[in-house]
Each structure stands twice: as structure tokens, then as C-alpha cells.
Scaffold this active site. Structure first.
Site, PDB file in Angstrom:
ATOM      1  N   GLU A   1     -18.565 -39.263  30.174  1.00 36.51           N
ATOM      2  CA  GLU A   1     -18.747 -39.782  31.526  1.00 36.51           C
ATOM      3  C   GLU A   1     -17.943 -39.027  32.579  1.00 36.51           C
ATOM      4  OE1 GLU A   1     -20.968 -41.878  32.150  1.00 36.51           O
ATOM      5  OE2 GLU A   1     -21.405 -42.730  30.184  1.00 36.51           O
TER       6      GLU A   1
ATOM      7  N   ASP B   1     -28.129 -41.575  41.452  1.00 36.49           N
ATOM      8  CA  ASP B   1     -29.035 -42.104  40.432  1.00 36.49           C
ATOM      9  C   ASP B   1     -29.732 -43.392  40.871  1.00 36.49           C
ATOM     10  OD1 ASP B   1     -26.888 -43.810  40.371  1.00 36.49           O
ATOM     11  OD2 ASP B   1     -26.619 -43.771  38.206  1.00 36.49           O
TER      12      ASP B   1
ATOM     13  N   THR C   1     -20.837 -45.379  41.761  1.00 42.76           N
ATOM     14  CA  THR C   1     -20.384 -45.499  40.376  1.00 42.76           C
ATOM     15  C   THR C   1     -18.883 -45.285  40.411  1.00 42.76           C
ATOM     16  OG1 THR C   1     -22.458 -44.682  39.441  1.00 42.76           O
ATOM     17  CG2 THR C   1     -20.497 -44.501  38.071  1.00 42.76           C
TER      18      THR C   1
END
Length: 283
Positions: free
Chosen positions: A67, A85, A90
């Protein structure tokens, strides 16, 4: 940082602490026998599971390599970015997303622990953008305040607790119930981090259901290697359906390597690759 996929919105009221048993416990499952009879089978789960503190730290490093391209998972409390995305921001140690509910849950939990914190004022905006990729009411000020909050031990605690409540504990609990050892527990955890909990075909539950159509879990009397291969295959099908997850190296050159080496207890030394980068954990 590679994209995350969340499919479920958690309810704040379900935020409870779950005690995870560290010792080996027999898991009793009923399985259909020949005719209309049934049999009961007991499967012993490895004593040292992924919830062992050292094993858990290894799991966090493995996820962080995929990640964040780093083994230093504790450096990710401050991470925040829109990775394009469609899920908004995020952020944090496992990629809490503003568009999928878990970032909202996190900030609510942080505010429960520490009212008046630097992120509390963004709760109305987080509620409004939930379900979208919007930054309305957030933006650069929110990003700066997230970095500030990340220095607060209480916010770090909140991230750890939400990670465990929503992702880690359910994954490990299900894996133990399925008779899987530490490697299988990690395979479940990595999948739930990316795909989210739930029962839809593209969630963790859906992937598990697809795998169980191909192979029995150890708790059902199946072979652990065969089942984990079936789970990884089912996960790859889902990953390839979304461009952001089309690179399946976190499965192919990491998890599958450990499985090929029959390292079911996920014992170091560990060597793997993700997105072409090499990593290792020696102890």
C-alpha cells in the site's frame, strides 16, 4: 500508494472491542455426510496466530509494502492523498477513505475519544461527501489538519482500533474458524483491507464464497494449500475487474511465494516482491 477498495459503510453503534483468543482453540464444524447423515469435525488452529503481537507487526509490514511501498507502517498515520480511484481521500495506516464511510467512522471514533480534536470540525463535511469522491468542505486545510492529528497518540490509537474492529479482527476470526494458520489469516486480512467486508461478489465475503465453491476449507476437511490457492485465484478475478487493482503482484509474488514455501505459520525470514520492488523481514 496503491488504491484501496472499500464497499461497506460501517455503523458507529457497532464499534465494540472484540477479544481475540491467542491460544489454539478447537473449532467444531458440522459437515454434511453421505446420505442424510452428518459428521462433526474438530480442526486445531495454530497456537501462534496473526494476532500474536510479532505476527501482527509482520502483517502490518506486508500490507504497507503493497500500500505504501515501505515496511514502516507506523509512518503512515499521517498519510493522506486522493489517489484518483473515485473514493475521495485515502489516508492513514490502512487507507481509510472519505468516500466509503470508514474515514467518517474513524473521525467519529477519534472525537469520541477526544472531543474537540482538530478533525472534529470536519465531521459535517465527511458525512456529506460519504459515497462520493468530493472534497467539498475538506481540501488543503483538512489535509494539513490530518497531518497534525497524526502526531496525536489518541488519533493513532483511534486508527489502530478501527483497523482492528473493521478489518483485522474479523479477518483473523474468520480465518481461524476456517482452520487456517497465520499465513491464511494474513491472506484474509490483506483481502479485506483491499476489498472491504461484506457479502457482495467483489467484497471479502464474496471472494471467500467463490473460493469455497472450488475447494473445502481445512475446517471442512479440505487441504490448506488447495483452499488458499482457490482463495487467491478468486481474489485475482476480482482484482482484475478494476484497473486500479489489475497488478496482482501482492498475491503472485508475495502470498503465493509464502504458500509455495509451505510457510503456513508466516515465520521469518520472509522475502517477497510487490510491484517489482523487493522486500524482506529477517526476524
Amino acid at each position: 500508494m496503491q488504491p484501496k477498495h472499500r464497499v461497506s459503510s460501517k455503523r458507529r453503534a457497532t464499534r465494540i472491542a472484540v477479544a481475540v483468543v491467542l491460544a489454539a482453540v478447537p473449532v467444531t464444524v458440522a459437515t454434511a455426510g453421505v446420505g442424510h447423515a452428518s459428521t462433526t469435525q474438530t480442526v486445531a488452529v495454530a497456537a501462534v496466530g496473526l494476532d500474536d503481537p510479532h505476527k501482527k507487526d509482520i502483517a502490518m509490514q506486508l500490507v504497507s509494502s503493497a500500500e505504501n511501498s515501505s515496511l514502516d507502517w507506523k509512518a503512515q498515520y499521517k498519510y493522506i492523498e486522493d489517489i484518483g480511484d473515485g473514493r475521495g481521500y485515502t489516508a492513514g495506516i490502512i487507507g481509510f477513505c472519505s468516500g466509503t464511510g470508514d474515514m467518517l467512522d474513524l473521525v467519529e471514533h477519534y472525537t469520541d475519544l477526544k472531543p474537540g480534536n482538530v478533525l472534529a470540525k470536519y465531521l459535517p463535511a465527511l458525512r456529506k461527501v460519504n459515497g462520493s469522491d468530493s472534497h467539498a468542505g475538506l481540501g488543503a486545510a483538512f489535509e494539513r489538519d490530518w497531518a497534525t492529528a497524526a502526531k496525536d497518540g489518541t488519533f493513532q490509537q483511534a486508527q489502530n482500533e478501527e483497523r482492528d474492529r473493521v478489518y483485522f479482527n474479523p479477518a483473523v476470526r474468520q480465518a481461524k474458524s476456517d482452520g487456517l494458520r497465520a499465513l491464511g489469516q494474513f491472506v484474509y486480512y490483506d483481502a479485506i483491507v483491499m476489498h472491504g467486508p461484506g457479502s457482495s461478489s467483489d467484497s471479502f465475503g464474496g471472494i471467500r464464497a467463490a473460493a469455497m465453491k472450488k475447494a473445502k476449507t481445512p475446517a471442512q476437511g479440505g487441504d490448506e494449500t488447495a483452499y488458499l490457492n482457490a482463495f487467491m485465484d478468486a481474489r485475482k478475478v476480482i482484482m482484475k475487474q478494476e484497473e486500479a487493482h489489475a497488478d496482482t503482484s501482492r498475491v503472485d509474488t508475495a502470498q503465493r511465494v509464502f504458500l509455495k514455501n509451505k510457510n503456513f505459520d508466516l515465520n521469518p525470514p520472509l522475502k517477497w516482491k510487490v510491484y517489482g520492488d523487493s522486500y524482506q523481514i529477517n526476524s
